[in-house]
Design a protein around this motif. Structure first.
Motif, PDB file in Angstrom:
ATOM      1  N   THR A  20     107.314 -36.154  67.051  1.00  0.00           N
ATOM      2  CA  THR A  20     106.674 -37.372  67.556  1.00  0.00           C
ATOM      3  C   THR A  20     105.383 -36.966  68.247  1.00  0.00           C
ATOM      4  OG1 THR A  20     107.712 -37.305  69.737  1.00  0.00           O
ATOM      5  CG2 THR A  20     108.935 -38.436  67.973  1.00  0.00           C
ATOM      6  N   ILE A  21     104.564 -37.920  68.534  1.00  0.00           N
ATOM      7  CA  ILE A  21     103.300 -37.623  69.203  1.00  0.00           C
ATOM      8  C   ILE A  21     103.545 -37.033  70.589  1.00  0.00           C
ATOM      9  CG2 ILE A  21     102.866 -39.879  70.237  1.00  0.00           C
ATOM     10  CD1 ILE A  21      99.895 -39.441  69.067  1.00  0.00           C
ATOM     11  N   ILE A  37     100.590 -40.392  63.337  1.00  0.00           N
ATOM     12  CA  ILE A  37     101.604 -39.336  63.300  1.00  0.00           C
ATOM     13  C   ILE A  37     102.059 -39.036  61.874  1.00  0.00           C
ATOM     14  CG2 ILE A  37     103.581 -40.851  63.741  1.00  0.00           C
ATOM     15  CD1 ILE A  37     103.082 -37.294  65.161  1.00  0.00           C
ATOM     16  N   GLU A  38     102.128 -40.040  60.999  1.00  0.00           N
ATOM     17  CA  GLU A  38     102.567 -39.789  59.621  1.00  0.00           C
ATOM     18  C   GLU A  38     101.537 -38.949  58.859  1.00  0.00           C
ATOM     19  OE1 GLU A  38     105.640 -40.305  58.513  1.00  0.00           O
ATOM     20  OE2 GLU A  38     106.030 -41.056  60.535  1.00  0.00           O
ATOM     21  N   ALA A  39     100.254 -39.274  59.031  1.00  0.00           N
ATOM     22  CA  ALA A  39      99.200 -38.480  58.388  1.00  0.00           C
ATOM     23  C   ALA A  39      99.182 -37.069  58.979  1.00  0.00           C
ATOM     24  CB  ALA A  39      97.841 -39.148  58.562  1.00  0.00           C
ATOM     25  N   LEU A  43      99.516 -33.360  57.094  1.00  0.00           N
ATOM     26  CA  LEU A  43      98.643 -32.201  57.323  1.00  0.00           C
ATOM     27  C   LEU A  43      99.471 -30.970  57.660  1.00  0.00           C
ATOM     28  CD1 LEU A  43      95.648 -33.606  59.420  1.00  0.00           C
ATOM     29  CD2 LEU A  43      95.571 -32.703  57.104  1.00  0.00           C
ATOM     30  N   VAL A  44     100.460 -31.138  58.513  1.00  0.00           N
ATOM     31  CA  VAL A  44     101.325 -30.016  58.918  1.00  0.00           C
ATOM     32  C   VAL A  44     102.046 -29.453  57.700  1.00  0.00           C
ATOM     33  CG1 VAL A  44     103.406 -29.412  60.232  1.00  0.00           C
ATOM     34  CG2 VAL A  44     101.617 -30.782  61.303  1.00  0.00           C
ATOM     35  N   MET A  45     102.582 -30.324  56.856  1.00  0.00           N
ATOM     36  CA  MET A  45     103.330 -29.869  55.676  1.00  0.00           C
ATOM     37  C   MET A  45     102.423 -29.144  54.678  1.00  0.00           C
ATOM     38  SD  MET A  45     106.440 -30.493  56.210  1.00  0.00           S
ATOM     39  CE  MET A  45     107.066 -30.103  54.603  1.00  0.00           C
TER      40      MET A  45
END
Length: 114
Positions: A20-21, A37-39, A43-45
């Motif tokens: 979560t943020i 947070i979804e975008a 990016l993290v993935m």
């Protein structure tokens, strides 16, 4: 023959969907707040642990400008293009160098090939 690698306990518990943020801080928090947070999770993935360079807007616009200059270039109009785009003739020559080479190597109308 080789000992089996043990999976770390915390690795099992880590799930991208649980981020979560509120888990973020500093620049990571700023990015998630800016894009959502979804975008951020995407990016993290896709880029997590790596380094990503994000161009400035003028860099992106410069590519479009250079493409446009090359389209308008006829082999002789350096001065006109430099005035139109507020660039030096040297810069126009640099931008159009590849097209100039193609123009010089192009067959003349009516020229026969051997």
């Amino acid at each position: 023959m080789f000992p089996q690698r043990k999976e770390k306990k915390w690795a099992k518990e880590m799930d991208i969907n649980s981020i979560t943020i509120d888990n973020l801080y500093g620049e990571q928090y700023e990015i998630a707040a800016l894009i959502g947070i979804e975008a951020y999770k995407k990016l993290v993935m896709n880029y997590g642990g790596g380094s990503v360079y994000i161009c400035k807007p003028d860099t992106i616009m410069k590519a479009d400008r250079n493409r446009e200059i090359c389209e308008k270039f006829n082999g002789f109009n350096y001065r006109e293009l430099s005035k139109e785009y507020n660039l030096s003739k040297k810069t126009i020559r640099s931008i159009t160098a590849v097209k100039l080479k193609k123009l010089k190597n192009a067959p003349i109308d009516g020229q026969l090939k051997l």
